[in-house]
Design a protein around this motif. Structure first.
Motif, PDB file in Angstrom:
ATOM      1  N   THR A 111       6.370  -7.917  -7.557  1.00 15.81           N
ATOM      2  CA  THR A 111       7.786  -8.114  -7.843  1.00 15.81           C
ATOM      3  C   THR A 111       8.071  -9.566  -8.189  1.00 15.81           C
ATOM      4  N   GLN A 168      20.282  -9.412   1.345  1.00 13.91           N
ATOM      5  CA  GLN A 168      19.685  -9.208   0.011  1.00 13.91           C
ATOM      6  C   GLN A 168      20.527  -8.211  -0.761  1.00 13.91           C
ATOM      7  N   ARG A 173      20.244  -4.903  -1.574  1.00 13.91           N
ATOM      8  CA  ARG A 173      20.537  -3.572  -1.040  1.00 13.91           C
ATOM      9  C   ARG A 173      21.548  -3.639   0.096  1.00 13.91           C
ATOM     10  N   ASP A 179      25.615  -4.481 -11.397  1.00 10.61           N
ATOM     11  CA  ASP A 179      24.464  -4.748 -10.531  1.00 10.61           C
ATOM     12  C   ASP A 179      23.727  -5.895 -11.224  1.00 10.61           C
ATOM     13  N   SER A 192      21.250  -9.101  -5.974  1.00  7.59           N
ATOM     14  CA  SER A 192      20.101  -9.529  -5.215  1.00  7.59           C
ATOM     15  C   SER A 192      19.804 -10.943  -5.714  1.00  7.59           C
ATOM     16  N   LYS A 213      16.345 -12.763  -7.336  1.00  9.96           N
ATOM     17  CA  LYS A 213      15.838 -12.799  -8.716  1.00  9.96           C
ATOM     18  C   LYS A 213      16.454 -14.010  -9.418  1.00  9.96           C
ATOM     19  N   ARG A 232       4.503  -1.564 -13.636  1.00 11.08           N
ATOM     20  CA  ARG A 232       5.254  -2.799 -13.873  1.00 11.08           C
ATOM     21  C   ARG A 232       4.459  -4.005 -13.415  1.00 11.08           C
TER      22      ARG A 232
HETATM   23  N1  F0G Z   1      19.350  -3.969  -8.115  1.00 12.55           N
HETATM   24  C1  F0G Z   1      18.335  -4.235  -8.953  1.00 12.55           C
HETATM   25  C2  F0G Z   1      18.533  -4.110 -10.422  1.00 12.55           C
HETATM   26  C3  F0G Z   1      17.092  -4.619  -8.428  1.00 12.55           C
HETATM   27  O1  F0G Z   1      16.088  -4.864  -9.260  1.00 12.55           O
HETATM   28  C4  F0G Z   1      16.950  -4.730  -7.028  1.00 12.55           C
HETATM   29  C5  F0G Z   1      15.677  -5.115  -6.435  1.00 12.55           C
HETATM   30  C6  F0G Z   1      18.049  -4.457  -6.206  1.00 12.55           C
HETATM   31  C7  F0G Z   1      19.242  -4.075  -6.792  1.00 12.55           C
HETATM   32  C8  F0G Z   1      17.951  -4.539  -4.699  1.00 12.55           C
HETATM   33  O2  F0G Z   1      17.862  -5.852  -4.293  1.00 12.55           O
HETATM   34  O3  F0G Z   1      15.591  -6.061  -3.233  1.00 12.55           O
HETATM   35  O4  F0G Z   1      17.357  -7.766  -2.861  1.00 12.55           O
HETATM   36  O5  F0G Z   1      17.561  -5.551  -1.831  1.00 12.55           O
HETATM   37  N2  F0G Z   1      14.602  -5.125  -7.071  1.00 12.55           N
HETATM   38  C9  F0G Z   1      13.313  -5.589  -6.593  1.00 12.55           C
HETATM   39  C10 F0G Z   1      12.298  -5.349  -7.655  1.00 12.55           C
HETATM   40  C11 F0G Z   1      12.920  -5.088  -5.260  1.00 12.55           C
HETATM   41  O6  F0G Z   1      11.108  -5.507  -7.349  1.00 12.55           O
HETATM   42  O7  F0G Z   1      12.654  -5.037  -8.788  1.00 12.55           O
HETATM   43  P1  F0G Z   1      17.034  -6.320  -2.974  1.00 12.55           P
END
Ligand code: F0G
Length: 458
Positions: free
Chosen positions: A50, A99, A101, A215, A255, A258, A405
């Motif tokens: 990730t 985070q 979620r 999002d 989140s 990123k 990925r």
């Molecule tokens: N929305 C998107 C578009 C995401 O890519 C992620 C997390 C989340 C929400 C949730 O966020 O992990 O901080 O709780 N994506 C990570 C990934 C885990 O590897 O793409 P989170």
């Protein structure tokens, strides 16, 4: 002579990574139940699981960490974060969470009830999880072209407005708490959404009197693609584009791990005082007090700097060019991936790379295991394992795409690492005729199974 391109930073701290032998990796992957999540990080050479929370922070961010205010209530670090959230997104109300979620959990607790439907573009798995856990349904309205990995489109993550309008017509607005627009669209391959599409979705949201949620995990990468691919925005700054994107939305979850360039953190933000009041109660119950939620003061301070720095063109240019470089090397080897290269990752088309492995035996998972055994590179399956079972019928769901990925952490690996990744994949591809069987699941959780699932080799 035109000078070659270089990153707009130099490296101050380095961290060793472990080399291993194929025999060691073959043993470790069996012990891990063939689930790459179960590997220890020191069993991995290049970790592409990730790009979330795995990036390097800048000297300015580390400096801000020392300045973090750890007061329970009213910390100055909270107000620094709130300030940049207002400047970038123009959202007056913000709740910090640990985070992304968690931001979904807080906001969805205030918004979603059983039987609701939430249309959007390829909801991320935690987003979908938080929707389905509340016995509501996520309806995917992504454009059909997103499922054709070889089709080159500048904005392949978009919503099909015809599909969206059908949903908005079919259900009463009381049953649609919001539309969820993910920028960039992670599940479809880190593909962006154009400003025009954001505007069109927003116009539909207004027409049917339904709020629009962004999002926003990779909002800055999305803004970069708007600047470089949507002509009208070529002369705008990333910050100006960001402000315009969010001007069409009513609320956001993010989140921050990123595009916030931090290792942990997130928040939800909104324009409505009434929604803020409602969500506040859930933030206090699930996360923490209003001015820190799930974050330390120092983490909020680092995030305030990270959001500011990572909405500068040069930072994003270096990052996205590196992802593109991996794509170009794969082109040289003839390895098919979701085209064009995404913002944060390359998504290998596993069904094309390993055509002999049946989908029921988890083709992309099989490719991920082969790549790990080959060179200690860890990617993540975005296919039938992740798609999980239908909540009603409990049957396996087979999404249109079966992808591996390879997510590139921000400012972590050099272009030499990128070259190793491409060569390792080419080696796996050379053996594709010998790879004919995959794996069967022997243990799985009732929801979001991919994190803990265990397999047996067939
Ligand atoms: N929305 C998107 C578009 C995401 O890519 C992620 C997390 C989340 C929400 C949730 O966020 O992990 O901080 O709780 N994506 C990570 C990934 C885990 O590897 O793409 P989170």
């Amino acid at each position: 002579m035109k000078l070659p391109y270089a990153e707009p930073y130099k490296i101050k701290v380095i961290e060793p990574i472990t080399q291993s032998t194929r025999e060691e990796r073959e043993r470790w992957i069996v012990e891990a139940g063939y689930n790459l999540f179960n590997l220890r990080s020191d069993q991995v050479l290049i970790d592409l699981l990730t790009d979330s929370g795995t990036g390097s922070q800048s000297a300015a961010q580390w400096g801000a960490i020392m300045q973090g205010d750890e007061s329970y209530a009213g910390a100055s670090s909270f107000f620094e974060l709130k300030g940049i959230v207002e400047r970038l997104f123009d959202m007056p109300y913000m709740l910090p969470t640990h985070q992304g979620r968690a931001a979904e959990n807080v906001l969805f607790s205030a918004l979603i009830k059983e039987g609701d439907v939430i249309p959007g573009n390829s909801h991320f798995d935690t987003t979908k999880g938080h929707i389905e856990y509340r016995r509501a349904v996520a309806i995917d309205c992504t454009i059909e072209e997103a499922a054709d990995t070889q089709k080159e489109l500048p904005f392949k993550g978009e919503v099909d407005c015809k599909k969206l309008e059908e949903v908005l017509q079919k259900y009463p607005k009381q049953q649609i708490p919001f539309i969820c627009l993910t920028i960039t669209n992670n599940t479809a391959g880190g593909q962006p959404v154009s400003m025009q599409n954001i505007k069109d979705v927003s116009a539909l949201a207004k027409k049917y009197d339904v709020p629009l949620l962004l999002d926003s995990a990779r909002f800055a990468e999305n803004a970069y693609f708007i600047k470089t691919r949507e002509q009208r925005y070529a002369d705008k700054t990333i910050k100006e584009i960001t402000r315009e994107m969010f001007s069409y939305a009513d609320m956001m979850t993010i989140s921050a791990k990123k595009d916030g360039s931090v290792n942990m953190g997130g928040f939800c933000a909104m324009r409505s005082a009434e929604l803020y009041e409602k969500a506040s109660t859930f933030n206090i119950m699930y996360e923490g007090y209003l001015t820190y939620g799930g974050m330390c003061g120092r983490d909020m301070a680092a995030l305030a700097v990270g959001l500011d720095e990572n909405t500068e063109f040069a930072q994003l240019d270096a990052r996205i060019r590196q992802v593109e470089l991996l794509g170009k090397l794969l082109d040289n080897y003839g390895i098919p991936y979701q085209r064009p290269a995404g913002g944060h990752a390359i998504f290998i088309d596993a069904l094309k790379v390993l055509p002999n492995v049946p989908r029921e035996e988890f083709t992309a998972q099989t490719l991920g295991i082969e790549l790990y055994k080959e060179a200690g590179i860890r990617g993540v399956e975005i296919g039938a394992v992740l798609a999980d079972r239908d909540p009603v019928t409990r049957e396996n769901r087979y999404p249109k795409l079966e992808l591996l990925r390879l997510a590139i952490p921000r400012r972590v690996y050099t272009d030499n690492h990128i070259a190793v990744i491409a060569a390792a994949l080419a080696n796996v591809c050379e053996r594709k005729d010998e790879i004919v069987r995959g794996y069967k699941i022997v243990r799985e959780a009732p929801i979001m199974r991919h994190f803990t699932v265990r397999f047996e080799q067939l």
